[in-house]
Structure formats: C-alpha cells, structure tokens
Scaffold this motif. Structure first.
Motif, PDB file in Angstrom:
ATOM      1  N   GLN A 167       0.546   6.842  10.046  1.00 18.18           N
ATOM      2  CA  GLN A 167      -0.489   7.703   9.481  1.00 18.18           C
ATOM      3  C   GLN A 167      -1.811   6.945   9.383  1.00 18.18           C
ATOM      4  OE1 GLN A 167       0.353   9.120   5.535  1.00 18.18           O
ATOM      5  NE2 GLN A 167      -1.497  10.361   5.427  1.00 18.18           N
ATOM      6  N   ASN A 168      -1.761   5.691   8.955  1.00 17.34           N
ATOM      7  CA  ASN A 168      -2.977   4.894   8.851  1.00 17.34           C
ATOM      8  C   ASN A 168      -3.543   4.587  10.241  1.00 17.34           C
ATOM      9  OD1 ASN A 168      -4.619   3.734   6.685  1.00 17.34           O
ATOM     10  ND2 ASN A 168      -4.291   1.823   7.798  1.00 17.34           N
ATOM     11  N   TYR A 169      -2.668   4.349  11.205  1.00 12.25           N
ATOM     12  CA  TYR A 169      -3.111   4.120  12.587  1.00 12.25           C
ATOM     13  C   TYR A 169      -3.833   5.352  13.132  1.00 12.25           C
ATOM     14  CZ  TYR A 169      -2.676   4.148  17.656  1.00 12.25           C
ATOM     15  OH  TYR A 169      -2.930   4.271  18.993  1.00 12.25           O
ATOM     16  N   GLU A 170      -3.295   6.529  12.872  1.00  6.68           N
ATOM     17  CA  GLU A 170      -3.933   7.765  13.334  1.00  6.68           C
ATOM     18  C   GLU A 170      -5.308   7.953  12.686  1.00  6.68           C
ATOM     19  OE1 GLU A 170      -3.056   9.753  15.743  1.00  6.68           O
ATOM     20  OE2 GLU A 170      -1.201   8.676  16.135  1.00  6.68           O
ATOM     21  N   THR A 171      -5.442   7.533  11.428  1.00  8.53           N
ATOM     22  CA  THR A 171      -6.735   7.607  10.755  1.00  8.53           C
ATOM     23  C   THR A 171      -7.754   6.715  11.452  1.00  8.53           C
ATOM     24  OG1 THR A 171      -5.659   8.067   8.636  1.00  8.53           O
ATOM     25  CG2 THR A 171      -7.917   7.240   8.557  1.00  8.53           C
ATOM     26  N   VAL A 172      -7.365   5.479  11.741  1.00 10.60           N
ATOM     27  CA  VAL A 172      -8.267   4.546  12.418  1.00 10.60           C
ATOM     28  C   VAL A 172      -8.597   5.056  13.816  1.00 10.60           C
ATOM     29  CG1 VAL A 172      -8.497   2.191  13.310  1.00 10.60           C
ATOM     30  CG2 VAL A 172      -7.494   2.563  11.063  1.00 10.60           C
ATOM     31  N   LEU A 173      -7.601   5.568  14.512  1.00 12.79           N
ATOM     32  CA  LEU A 173      -7.824   6.068  15.869  1.00 12.79           C
ATOM     33  C   LEU A 173      -8.788   7.260  15.871  1.00 12.79           C
ATOM     34  CD1 LEU A 173      -6.891   5.457  18.743  1.00 12.79           C
ATOM     35  CD2 LEU A 173      -5.138   7.189  18.448  1.00 12.79           C
ATOM     36  N   VAL A 197       0.860  -1.172   0.000  1.00 16.32           N
ATOM     37  CA  VAL A 197       0.000   0.000   0.000  1.00 16.32           C
ATOM     38  C   VAL A 197       0.899   1.227   0.000  1.00 16.32           C
ATOM     39  CG1 VAL A 197      -1.764   1.232   1.282  1.00 16.32           C
ATOM     40  CG2 VAL A 197      -1.775  -1.257   1.233  1.00 16.32           C
ATOM     41  N   GLY A 198       0.650   2.116  -0.920  1.00 19.00           N
ATOM     42  CA  GLY A 198       1.493   3.286  -1.055  1.00 19.00           C
ATOM     43  C   GLY A 198       1.009   4.461  -0.240  1.00 19.00           C
ATOM     44  N   ALA A 199       1.856   5.478  -0.189  1.00 13.46           N
ATOM     45  CA  ALA A 199       1.542   6.683   0.574  1.00 13.46           C
ATOM     46  C   ALA A 199       0.332   7.401  -0.006  1.00 13.46           C
ATOM     47  CB  ALA A 199       2.750   7.611   0.584  1.00 13.46           C
ATOM     48  N   ALA A 200       0.182   7.355  -1.318  1.00  6.72           N
ATOM     49  CA  ALA A 200      -0.956   8.032  -1.947  1.00  6.72           C
ATOM     50  C   ALA A 200      -2.271   7.399  -1.519  1.00  6.72           C
ATOM     51  CB  ALA A 200      -0.813   7.983  -3.465  1.00  6.72           C
ATOM     52  N   GLU A 201      -2.292   6.079  -1.442  1.00  9.60           N
ATOM     53  CA  GLU A 201      -3.519   5.386  -1.042  1.00  9.60           C
ATOM     54  C   GLU A 201      -3.867   5.670   0.417  1.00  9.60           C
ATOM     55  OE1 GLU A 201      -5.383   0.880  -0.795  1.00  9.60           O
ATOM     56  OE2 GLU A 201      -3.547   1.229  -1.942  1.00  9.60           O
ATOM     57  N   VAL A 202      -2.869   5.694   1.289  1.00 10.31           N
ATOM     58  CA  VAL A 202      -3.116   5.973   2.707  1.00 10.31           C
ATOM     59  C   VAL A 202      -3.590   7.407   2.894  1.00 10.31           C
ATOM     60  CG1 VAL A 202      -2.006   6.159   4.966  1.00 10.31           C
ATOM     61  CG2 VAL A 202      -1.553   4.196   3.524  1.00 10.31           C
ATOM     62  N   THR A 203      -2.992   8.350   2.183  1.00 10.72           N
ATOM     63  CA  THR A 203      -3.409   9.746   2.272  1.00 10.72           C
ATOM     64  C   THR A 203      -4.818   9.938   1.721  1.00 10.72           C
ATOM     65  OG1 THR A 203      -1.107  10.410   2.017  1.00 10.72           O
ATOM     66  CG2 THR A 203      -2.768  12.104   1.650  1.00 10.72           C
ATOM     67  N   GLU A 204      -5.098   9.276   0.611  1.00  8.36           N
ATOM     68  CA  GLU A 204      -6.442   9.363   0.033  1.00  8.36           C
ATOM     69  C   GLU A 204      -7.481   8.781   0.998  1.00  8.36           C
ATOM     70  OE1 GLU A 204      -8.973   7.319  -3.586  1.00  8.36           O
ATOM     71  OE2 GLU A 204      -6.807   7.541  -3.818  1.00  8.36           O
ATOM     72  N   ARG A 205      -7.149   7.650   1.624  1.00  9.58           N
ATOM     73  CA  ARG A 205      -8.053   7.034   2.584  1.00  9.58           C
ATOM     74  C   ARG A 205      -8.282   7.962   3.778  1.00  9.58           C
ATOM     75  NH1 ARG A 205      -5.404   2.335   4.418  1.00  9.58           N
ATOM     76  NH2 ARG A 205      -5.890   1.446   2.412  1.00  9.58           N
ATOM     77  N   ALA A 206      -7.233   8.604   4.260  1.00 10.59           N
ATOM     78  CA  ALA A 206      -7.368   9.525   5.388  1.00 10.59           C
ATOM     79  C   ALA A 206      -8.276  10.693   5.035  1.00 10.59           C
ATOM     80  CB  ALA A 206      -5.995  10.029   5.817  1.00 10.59           C
ATOM     81  N   ASN A 207      -8.138  11.234   3.829  1.00 11.34           N
ATOM     82  CA  ASN A 207      -8.998  12.338   3.398  1.00 11.34           C
ATOM     83  C   ASN A 207     -10.449  11.894   3.253  1.00 11.34           C
ATOM     84  OD1 ASN A 207      -6.843  14.113   3.327  1.00 11.34           O
ATOM     85  ND2 ASN A 207      -6.403  13.707   1.174  1.00 11.34           N
ATOM     86  N   GLN A 208     -10.638  10.694   2.725  1.00  9.42           N
ATOM     87  CA  GLN A 208     -11.982  10.154   2.557  1.00  9.42           C
ATOM     88  C   GLN A 208     -12.640   9.922   3.920  1.00  9.42           C
ATOM     89  OE1 GLN A 208     -11.999   6.529   0.318  1.00  9.42           O
ATOM     90  NE2 GLN A 208     -14.153   6.674  -0.185  1.00  9.42           N
ATOM     91  N   VAL A 209     -11.883   9.390   4.866  1.00 13.77           N
ATOM     92  CA  VAL A 209     -12.404   9.141   6.209  1.00 13.77           C
ATOM     93  C   VAL A 209     -12.729  10.462   6.895  1.00 13.77           C
ATOM     94  CG1 VAL A 209     -11.697   8.347   8.508  1.00 13.77           C
ATOM     95  CG2 VAL A 209     -11.352   6.884   6.523  1.00 13.77           C
ATOM     96  N   ARG A 210     -11.861  11.446   6.755  1.00 14.53           N
ATOM     97  CA  ARG A 210     -12.100  12.752   7.355  1.00 14.53           C
ATOM     98  C   ARG A 210     -13.383  13.371   6.807  1.00 14.53           C
ATOM     99  NH1 ARG A 210      -7.695  15.224   5.783  1.00 14.53           N
ATOM    100  NH2 ARG A 210      -6.419  13.938   7.139  1.00 14.53           N
ATOM    101  N   GLY A 211     -13.617  13.216   5.514  1.00 18.45           N
ATOM    102  CA  GLY A 211     -14.843  13.738   4.902  1.00 18.45           C
ATOM    103  C   GLY A 211     -16.085  13.041   5.440  1.00 18.45           C
TER     104      GLY A 211
END
Length: 153
Positions: A77-83, A33-47
């Motif tokens: 970064q992904n852990y912080e998104t889940v948290l 999983v690349g950085a772009a996918e994790v960042t995109e997921r974080a933005n999607q979750v935040r929305g």
C-alpha cells in the motif's frame, strides 16, 4: 618469554559475541509503522496531488516507510502511494523535485525505485527517468546503501 605466564586477563574477552551464528542486525530507529499511519499518509498524499502539490506529496510519501513491519500488504500500500506520486510528475519537473530531497529521502526513494523495477516492470521507463536524477543527486553510494540494506520496503 613473558614473565607472567599465569595471567588470565586475556580470558575476559567474550569470543562468542563475535561468532557469525550469534549475529543480529542492529535495530536502530526501527519503528513499527501501523496500518493507520500508512492509510493516513496515503490520504494526505492524495489530497496534495489533487491540489497539484507534487513536491510536498513526494516528501510526505517518503517519510517513515514501513521497514520494520512484516505485513506485506501494508508495504505494498505504501509502495502504491509512492508510485502514484512518481507518476504525477512531468519529466521536466523530476530534477527539481529530487534536488529538494535530503540524502535519507534520496535513499528511501532509491529503494522504492528498485522495488518498482522488480514489481512493476511495465512502469520501468518512468522509473528509469527518476533513477537517473536520483543517482545524479545521491551518487553511487545511494545505490550501494540500497543494495546492502537488509531491511526491505
């Protein structure tokens, strides 16, 4: 005694393949999983969290964790998104959210809970509420699968 003592068929088994020193983990479905996918997921979750859609945000946050990636900052970064998703739930809504997860998502959530226990002990009270509900859904098998799994999150 056997009639054919000159048989060499037993030598066709490669005994070196079963040696402990040659053991390799099976690399099933380990996608990097690349950085772009994790960042995109974080933005999607935040929305989704801004729209108060916490259950959908939880499902998306648990999809395709960066297990095969060696970059610790990406995993963090992904852990912080889940948290952030876990913190957005009220105590009464946790049970409903966990009941909608399938067993793979329950196991991934359990991995993040144990990572939270080790990395963020100040948030352990909230994580223990989640842990109780996840164990009720996944059982002790979920705990064992997380503890035995060598691929960290």
């Amino acid at each position: 005694m056997s009639k054919n003592v000159n048989s060499t068929q037993f030598r066709t088994v490669d005994v070196d393949a079963y040696d402990e020193d040659n053991y390799e983990d099976d690399n099933r479905e380990v996608e990097s999983v690349g950085a772009a996918e994790v960042t995109e997921r974080a933005n999607q979750v935040r929305g989704l969290l801004n729209q108060l859609k916490s259950k959908e945000a939880l499902k998306i946050a648990l999809q395709n964790p960066p297990v095969g990636n060696k970059d610790a900052s990406l995993k963090e970064q992904n852990y912080e998104t889940v948290l952030s998703v876990l913190k957005s739930f009220k105590a009464a809504d946790i049970d409903g959210a966990v009941s909608e997860l399938d067993m793979t998502e329950v196991d991934v959530l359990m991995k993040y809970l144990y990572k939270g226990f080790t990395c963020s002990p100040d948030k352990a009270a909230n994580l223990l509420q989640w842990h109780e509900k996840v164990v009720a859904k996944g059982g002790l098998g979920s705990i064992v699968r997380v503890m035995v799994d060598r691929k960290g999150i």
